[in-house]
Design a protein around this motif. Structure first.
Motif, PDB file in Angstrom:
ATOM      1  N   LYS A   1       2.941  11.673  -1.641  1.00 55.30           N
ATOM      2  CA  LYS A   1       4.125  11.681  -0.778  1.00 55.30           C
ATOM      3  C   LYS A   1       4.706  10.274  -0.644  1.00 55.30           C
ATOM      4  CE  LYS A   1       5.895  13.255   3.620  1.00 55.30           C
ATOM      5  NZ  LYS A   1       6.557  14.512   3.401  1.00 55.30           N
ATOM      6  N   THR A   2       3.857   9.267  -0.339  1.00 55.96           N
ATOM      7  CA  THR A   2       4.398   7.923  -0.126  1.00 55.96           C
ATOM      8  C   THR A   2       4.999   7.352  -1.405  1.00 55.96           C
ATOM      9  OG1 THR A   2       2.274   6.783  -0.475  1.00 55.96           O
ATOM     10  CG2 THR A   2       2.840   7.413   1.789  1.00 55.96           C
ATOM     11  N   LYS A   3       4.359   7.605  -2.528  1.00 60.15           N
ATOM     12  CA  LYS A   3       4.910   7.093  -3.788  1.00 60.15           C
ATOM     13  C   LYS A   3       6.251   7.749  -4.103  1.00 60.15           C
ATOM     14  CE  LYS A   3       0.937   7.500  -6.135  1.00 60.15           C
ATOM     15  NZ  LYS A   3       0.008   7.452  -7.276  1.00 60.15           N
TER      16      LYS A   3
ATOM     17  N   ASP B   1       0.824  -1.212   0.000  1.00 61.14           N
ATOM     18  CA  ASP B   1       0.000   0.000   0.000  1.00 61.14           C
ATOM     19  C   ASP B   1       0.856   1.259   0.000  1.00 61.14           C
ATOM     20  OD1 ASP B   1      -2.490  -1.244  -0.084  1.00 61.14           O
ATOM     21  OD2 ASP B   1      -2.786  -1.175   2.088  1.00 61.14           O
ATOM     22  N   PHE B   2       1.963   1.237   0.723  1.00 58.42           N
ATOM     23  CA  PHE B   2       2.865   2.382   0.792  1.00 58.42           C
ATOM     24  C   PHE B   2       3.417   2.716  -0.589  1.00 58.42           C
ATOM     25  CE2 PHE B   2       6.904   4.519   1.712  1.00 58.42           C
ATOM     26  CZ  PHE B   2       6.494   5.456   2.640  1.00 58.42           C
ATOM     27  N   GLN B   3       3.857   1.684  -1.308  1.00 57.02           N
ATOM     28  CA  GLN B   3       4.421   1.887  -2.646  1.00 57.02           C
ATOM     29  C   GLN B   3       3.382   2.419  -3.634  1.00 57.02           C
ATOM     30  OE1 GLN B   3       5.896  -2.177  -2.945  1.00 57.02           O
ATOM     31  NE2 GLN B   3       7.973  -1.367  -3.085  1.00 57.02           N
ATOM     32  N   LYS B   4       2.140   1.967  -3.483  1.00 59.31           N
ATOM     33  CA  LYS B   4       1.072   2.361  -4.416  1.00 59.31           C
ATOM     34  C   LYS B   4       0.316   3.608  -3.973  1.00 59.31           C
ATOM     35  CE  LYS B   4       0.121  -2.346  -5.978  1.00 59.31           C
ATOM     36  NZ  LYS B   4      -0.891  -3.422  -5.976  1.00 59.31           N
ATOM     37  N   GLY B   5       0.482   3.996  -2.693  1.00 60.53           N
ATOM     38  CA  GLY B   5      -0.276   5.132  -2.173  1.00 60.53           C
ATOM     39  C   GLY B   5      -1.733   4.780  -1.957  1.00 60.53           C
ATOM     40  N   THR B   6      -1.995   3.557  -1.530  1.00 65.04           N
ATOM     41  CA  THR B   6      -3.360   3.104  -1.300  1.00 65.04           C
ATOM     42  C   THR B   6      -3.560   2.744   0.171  1.00 65.04           C
ATOM     43  OG1 THR B   6      -2.715   0.834  -1.883  1.00 65.04           O
ATOM     44  CG2 THR B   6      -3.600   2.198  -3.658  1.00 65.04           C
TER      45      THR B   6
END
Length: 147
Positions: free
Chosen positions: A94-96, A80-85
């Motif tokens: 920001k996370t992506k 989820d962090f990599q995809k921003g979900t």
């Protein structure tokens, strides 16, 4: 389902390092793993400074920003962090953009996870769940007691 040890560090055996690591409660699988591994890591010159009772979705964000050095993170949170979900949807840009600051070091088997249903649902077995809406969430905080 496994767990991922996410980190922004690379340690070599030749230099002793103190590494900050966040995890869940001390008597959860997520907390017991780093406690059990600490003596073995110490033999390799890696001293773990463990902070327990952390919200691991927040720990992952903090790693990407530079502190702490590592955390035991559920794989779905890392994805989820990599995809921003998921829990990162409101800060997806920001996370992506900072996901490249985090690396998964290794995966470990976590434990058996229990599917839990409400008595009102009438679901008593997996086949009875077919066609029903199922909600997936990343357990945080005191919810770790449910595994």
């Amino acid at each position: 389902m496994g767990l991922v040890c996410a980190s922004a560090f690379v340690a070599t055996v030749s230099q002793a390092q103190t590494i900050g690591m966040e995890s869940a409660s001390e008597n959860s699988v997520l907390g017991m793993l780093p406690q059990a591994m600490a003596p073995y890591w110490a033999k390799s010159g890696i001293n773990i400074q463990l902070a327990l009772n952390q919200t691991l979705t927040k720990s992952l964000l903090k790693i990407a920003l530079g502190k702490p050095d590592s955390a035991v993170v559920p794989p779905l949170a890392y994805e989820d962090f990599q995809k921003g979900t998921g829990p990162y949807a409101k800060i997806a840009d920001k996370t992506k953009s900072i996901a490249g600051n985090v690396r998964a070091l290794f995966a470990i088997p976590g434990s058996y996870y229990h599917a839990i249903t409400s008595v009102k649902s009438g679901i008593k077995s997996w086949p009875e769940a077919k066609g029903k809406r199922v909600y997936r969430t990343i357990v945080t905080g005191s919810g770790e007691w449910s595994i």
